[in-house]
Design an enzyme around this catalytic site. Sequence first.
Site, PDB file in Angstrom:
ATOM      1  N   SER A 148       0.875  -1.269   0.074  1.00 11.86           N
ATOM      2  CA  SER A 148       0.024   0.138   0.096  1.00 11.86           C
ATOM      3  C   SER A 148       0.984   1.392   0.177  1.00 11.86           C
ATOM      4  O   SER A 148       1.734   1.522  -0.816  1.00 11.86           O
ATOM      5  CB  SER A 148      -0.916  -0.026   1.283  1.00 11.86           C
ATOM      6  OG  SER A 148      -1.957   1.025   1.272  1.00 11.86           O
ATOM      7  N   GLU A 394     -12.236   5.576   6.909  1.00 12.72           N
ATOM      8  CA  GLU A 394     -11.653   6.789   7.148  1.00 12.72           C
ATOM      9  C   GLU A 394     -10.257   7.074   6.653  1.00 12.72           C
ATOM     10  O   GLU A 394      -9.668   8.052   6.470  1.00 12.72           O
ATOM     11  CB  GLU A 394     -11.668   7.123   8.924  1.00 12.72           C
ATOM     12  CG  GLU A 394     -10.345   7.019   9.609  1.00 12.72           C
ATOM     13  CD  GLU A 394      -9.681   5.550   9.529  1.00 12.72           C
ATOM     14  OE1 GLU A 394      -8.546   5.737   9.668  1.00 12.72           O
ATOM     15  OE2 GLU A 394     -10.376   4.607   9.470  1.00 12.72           O
TER      16      GLU A 394
END
Length: 548
Positions: A148, A394
């Site tokens: 990521s 979030e």
Amino acid sequence: MAHLSPLAGKTLPSDQLTDIPALIAAYYDRKPDPSIATQRVSFGTSGHRGSSFHTSFNENHILAICEAICRHRKAEGIDGPLFIGMDSHALSGPAQKSAIEVFAGHGIDARIDENGGYTPTPVISHAILTYNKGRTTGLADGVVITPSHNPPSDGGFKYNPTNGGPADTAITKAIQDMANEFLANGLKDVKRLPYEQARQEACIKGYDFITPYVNDLDSVIDMKAIRDAGVKIGIDPLGGAAVAYWKPIIDRYGLNATVVSDVVDPTFSFMTADWDGQIRMDCSSPYAMARLIEMGDRFDVAFANDTDADRHGIVAMPDGLMNPNHYLAVAISYLFRNRPEWSPELGVGKTLVSSGLIDRVAKDMGRKLVEVPVGLKWFVPGLMDGSLGFGGEESAGATFLRRDGTVWTTDKDGLILGLLAAEITAKTGKNPSVHYHEIIARLGTPYYERIDAAANPEQKAKLSKLTPEQFPLETLAGDKIISKLTRAPGNDAPIGGLKVVTENGWFAARPSGTEDVYKIYAESFVSEEHLRAIQQEAQDAISKVFAS
């Protein structure tokens, strides 16, 4: 942010960049010792991650994981193609080679980018779902080789089963445990071919991932509206896996868009450092996003993606870089009002540490809210069966249904979240930042922050097993507590911590999986001072729980 580095928001001097040849040499040279916990295979929320320098992401890890995936596929009767995605981290290429050696050794029909390029996480999810549509046998699955947005010295490896989404904990635990057994017995049960021979095997095929994904985008985004409005768009792939996707998208749909940089560099020397002086391709960090923020006023809207393109960062004036929670609220508000083919029964999916503003937006629209633990995998069933229109978290990751209400991806898709910002601007004449300020004028301003507090392994274990009864508070920052949750209300899954909610705010506390800290997410709809009071009372109360 605590201890802000003087390097935050600046490019690093060359002597502080990752030594890529040494990193790759360590991938092959260092052999993990499975008796050391940090050197074992460990599937967290997003697969196995680590660095070859720390002997936590090395050739043996990948060989063992891939052998376990081959056996998982056989046990589950999965015999369709296995799609392989990869980002631009330096360790992703060597890890892909290791994977191909094992998959070829098992004769698995594996598909890799036909040009030897990079393939984003959402493109793999899209490929799996479009291949499997209408099939009941010969189903496809996939792997994505990515850590990521992590620093350049890290590698990562994750598995997506036939539903196209992140594997659930039952699957990842089985793969993890099996892989560690292979490490413990010196890989003697791992079948592999030498790489050059593996690449010649008929089962390892080049595949065009770009065209089907690009051509399908107008089924999920109103690309014609973006083109016709001439929205001026800035795009920064941050040197990641989406780098080869934006030109075909711009050309195919005639967009007025500029890719501000197409540089790919495994040291990521062009990146500005994050808050702590580390390079991270974190498109929700104002420090990492300094380059695009500086250009923000040149465009009607601009956006970036992290290295595997499953996250989005939206730059729109007057806010500059939008807080991910703020943009999720805008995206949800827009989508559920501008997708006439979506069922009125469709729910809004959010993780329980995402902003309460999303709750207020869902209530304002009369939509069902589905609140789940952290991790996009919890949204997969609802996206697949069409009961959820949107699932987001979030940390700037989300996906949503096609315009006709059918599934698009079951993994986070940062490309469509960026393009949605352009659609919103095109269709309404106002960018997402302006929409956010209109929403909070009606529904209240959120003050949100995540902080970390020290906790040893024993305390973290206690927090993860907490029951509501063990938390005796009746009020929080002057407000009556409405609920104390240790299971997510949307699916009754354990949250591995605690969430406490009042009329005007909430906090959630969860132990970190990697560090000796616990995370406190908190939000107030009153003021910054009220947020501080929530954070302080939460820490005081949890300290008492630890002491008891």
